[in-house]
Design a protein around this motif. Sequence first.
Motif, PDB file in Angstrom:
ATOM      1  N   THR A  37       0.832  -1.293  -0.034  1.00 24.06           N
ATOM      2  CA  THR A  37       0.272  -0.177   0.075  1.00 24.06           C
ATOM      3  C   THR A  37       0.804   1.306  -0.065  1.00 24.06           C
ATOM      4  N   ALA A  38       1.989   1.282   0.824  1.00 24.45           N
ATOM      5  CA  ALA A  38       2.749   2.488   1.101  1.00 24.45           C
ATOM      6  C   ALA A  38       3.652   2.702  -0.431  1.00 24.45           C
ATOM      7  N   THR A  79       2.194  14.113  -1.352  1.00 24.08           N
ATOM      8  CA  THR A  79       2.450  12.658  -0.817  1.00 24.08           C
ATOM      9  C   THR A  79       1.719  12.123   0.152  1.00 24.08           C
ATOM     10  N   VAL A  80       1.605  12.792   1.275  1.00 21.26           N
ATOM     11  CA  VAL A  80       0.961  12.217   2.446  1.00 21.26           C
ATOM     12  C   VAL A  80      -0.513  12.290   2.122  1.00 21.26           C
ATOM     13  N   LEU A  81      -1.041  13.312   1.377  1.00 21.01           N
ATOM     14  CA  LEU A  81      -2.455  12.766   0.964  1.00 21.01           C
ATOM     15  C   LEU A  81      -2.709  11.760   0.301  1.00 21.01           C
ATOM     16  N   VAL A  82      -1.898  11.153  -0.788  1.00 20.11           N
ATOM     17  CA  VAL A  82      -1.963  10.068  -1.539  1.00 20.11           C
ATOM     18  C   VAL A  82      -2.000   8.793  -0.515  1.00 20.11           C
ATOM     19  N   THR A  83      -0.987   8.841   0.577  1.00 15.69           N
ATOM     20  CA  THR A  83      -0.986   8.007   1.490  1.00 15.69           C
ATOM     21  C   THR A  83      -2.231   7.661   2.071  1.00 15.69           C
ATOM     22  N   ILE A 127       3.333   6.068  -2.491  1.00 16.06           N
ATOM     23  CA  ILE A 127       4.459   6.856  -2.736  1.00 16.06           C
ATOM     24  C   ILE A 127       4.845   6.977  -4.008  1.00 16.06           C
ATOM     25  N   VAL A 128       4.846   6.282  -4.970  1.00 17.13           N
ATOM     26  CA  VAL A 128       5.017   6.287  -6.420  1.00 17.13           C
ATOM     27  C   VAL A 128       3.888   7.387  -7.017  1.00 17.13           C
ATOM     28  N   GLY A 129       2.743   7.342  -6.677  1.00 19.83           N
ATOM     29  CA  GLY A 129       1.760   8.094  -7.180  1.00 19.83           C
ATOM     30  C   GLY A 129       2.000   9.532  -6.385  1.00 19.83           C
ATOM     31  N   GLY A 130       2.478   9.567  -5.175  1.00 22.12           N
ATOM     32  CA  GLY A 130       2.481  10.724  -4.528  1.00 22.12           C
ATOM     33  C   GLY A 130       3.720  11.702  -4.999  1.00 22.12           C
TER      34      GLY A 130
END
Length: 725
Positions: A209-210, A314-318, A214-217
């Motif tokens: 999941t992370a 990035t935090v938002l995507v996680t 991260i890749v997307g973020g």
Amino acid sequence: MATETARTDGALARLARFCFLRRRLVLAVWIVGVVAVAFAGFGYGAPADNDPSGGDSGSAKAQKLIEKHFPEQQGDTLTLAIKADKGIDDPAARTTIEKVIAELVASPLTGPVTSPYQDKSLVTADRHIARTTIPLNDKDADKSAVKPLVDAVKDASGGEVTLGLGGKQAERAETPAPGPSESVGVLAAAVILFIAFGSLVAMGLPIATALMAIVGGIALTKLVGHLVPSPDFTVLVAALIGLGVGIDYALFIVTRYKDSLHDGDEPETATVKAITTAGHAVLFAGTTVVIALLGLIAMGQRMMTGVAIGASATVLVTMIAAVTLLPAFLGFTGRKIDSLRLPRRASRRPGIGETPSLRRRTPAERWASVVQRKPLAAAILAGVGLLVLAAPALSMRLSLPDASVQPHDRSSYTSYKIVSEGFGPGYGAPLIFATRIDSPDTDLRPVLEAVGTTNGIARVTPARISNDAQAATFMAFPTTGFQDQATTDLVHKLRDDVLPKAAGSAKVYVGGPNAGAIDFAEDTGSRLPWMIAVVIAMSLVLLVALVRSVTIALQAAVMNLLSIAASYGVLVAIVQWGWLGSAFGFPTDMPITTWVPMMMFPLLFGLSMDYEVFLISRVREEYDRTGDTRTAVASGLARTAKVITAAAAIMIAVFTTSLLGPDVSVKQIGLGMAVAVLIDATIVRMVLVPAVMELCGNANWWMPGRGRSQTRPTSRTDIEETAAV
């Protein structure tokens, strides 16, 4: 029961159920979305912008004048430094030197080069050390294009001729790309998760999941750079924080899911309960981190605004991945979450309705009882310990790294050492002066003489007049280096005393990389209290809304400030004072990188609030059930100790892997954050929290507008919806 309805109704419950039942669709959307964003971000993302200038500082005004009236000076330059044991006129040495210069001139990146054999001012009196400047035609040249020039100089260096190539672009070209540090962090997190869960399947879910998040973020961060430029370290910071919180958030949800399965729930029900309890707290905790990061905008600095928005993305995507992608993964695993288990002795998990007297007390409960028996002594000892650790922060100095603090095997450091030995440590960090003039005949001699005779100035160059005859510029070389406090004092003396007296009503601005770094550091120091105030205020509002207690929110703020201050102190002792600095990979003593403290504060404040949420929400649940603060704290610690310890260990592992990387600034922030998390998970959570809550008693639950009879809530619904683990 009403509590069960609360767990299976509402927007989060519907979202969890949809992602569980339509898991193939959710997974496909995530894969396609991440691939698309990654293709766009990594292929067409905005280039990094590392320029700290801007605003109304003296260096910014000097830079604006130079950009407007001296466009020919905008290109970057490299400095070739030469040291010949037998002198540069030795035939063998001259052959080597001229060959290297010819290679540099032949590059399509470089402009005309003046040989030290043509200009005596480029050679020391004993003719053992020389230098020359290599202009670059493209100031935005890719580091891969400059790397061959660095390699050519390094290959030619050796024997009786030592060569070094310095300059900003040379430093960038020579800095290796991030190596195995992130993968080491993932491996360490996997080991910790395997020990905590005892299952390969359960271990893999948080990591998968992370990593997808991260890749997307990070790709999204690069795309956002077109709107808000950000420096190159944004990606590294985003990767560190994204990996840490991404794994942690998934860890809390998977833990709650496993607990529900062990209580007899079906996988679908367990998923819904996990998302509406732990997932709810994850959303709150993630929002706190995002708000804390966005507090950097209060600094009013263009570069840090880019970092804030990029890392927040990035935090938002996680966060989104934790409450959408993870439920889909749980749908695929179902009851196989404990597959491929680690052999271990079976242990009985405490039941939610049991009291300490009816079951064996855990180590966390026994420790809490020890602290609660002597709460005042425990609080004083912990507080004094944190203040002692924080004390070195009072001597913190801020600066930006230059060649002098780079690893000593780099060509840029060799160039710095040679030039410093032959021409003085200030040659590599000249002060650039700029002023407006009325005509080409403007007499600048009083200014040049005043600057040249100032104590701390080694040499002043003649003034240059712009082609439009509206501006003039000249350089002065300090006798001290870029990182020296004496250089900062010199800049202030020139601005406050020397230039006003010599220039009269004319404005002469001091600029250049050296003055720009000083202005950036001082601007940061003056704005940092405002950012701290903004972050604390916004976080307190959120925490009061979650735990419905002003007292606990204030406790959390004070404890978080203490732990962050302690991490600042440890960072200063290691990096600036040099205590065990070489053991942590720092080549030499150095000031703290200007952006590191202001980047650390919102990140650490947000992460500390995460642990506060996960602990206090469970303590509040137990208090709601028993009405006894001491029992609630002991039970809350017992039920969260394992997962918070695992989460903190993952954070520490991820952050310390930055010490394996090449960037000294990223090393600093990784070390500081690892220390802060360690302090927060030990001294703060294990000592200060139980001690202070014991001292406050029922006052822990004070809330304006709520009478004494309402101190203990009558409903468990709200608490269970915010319980994290």
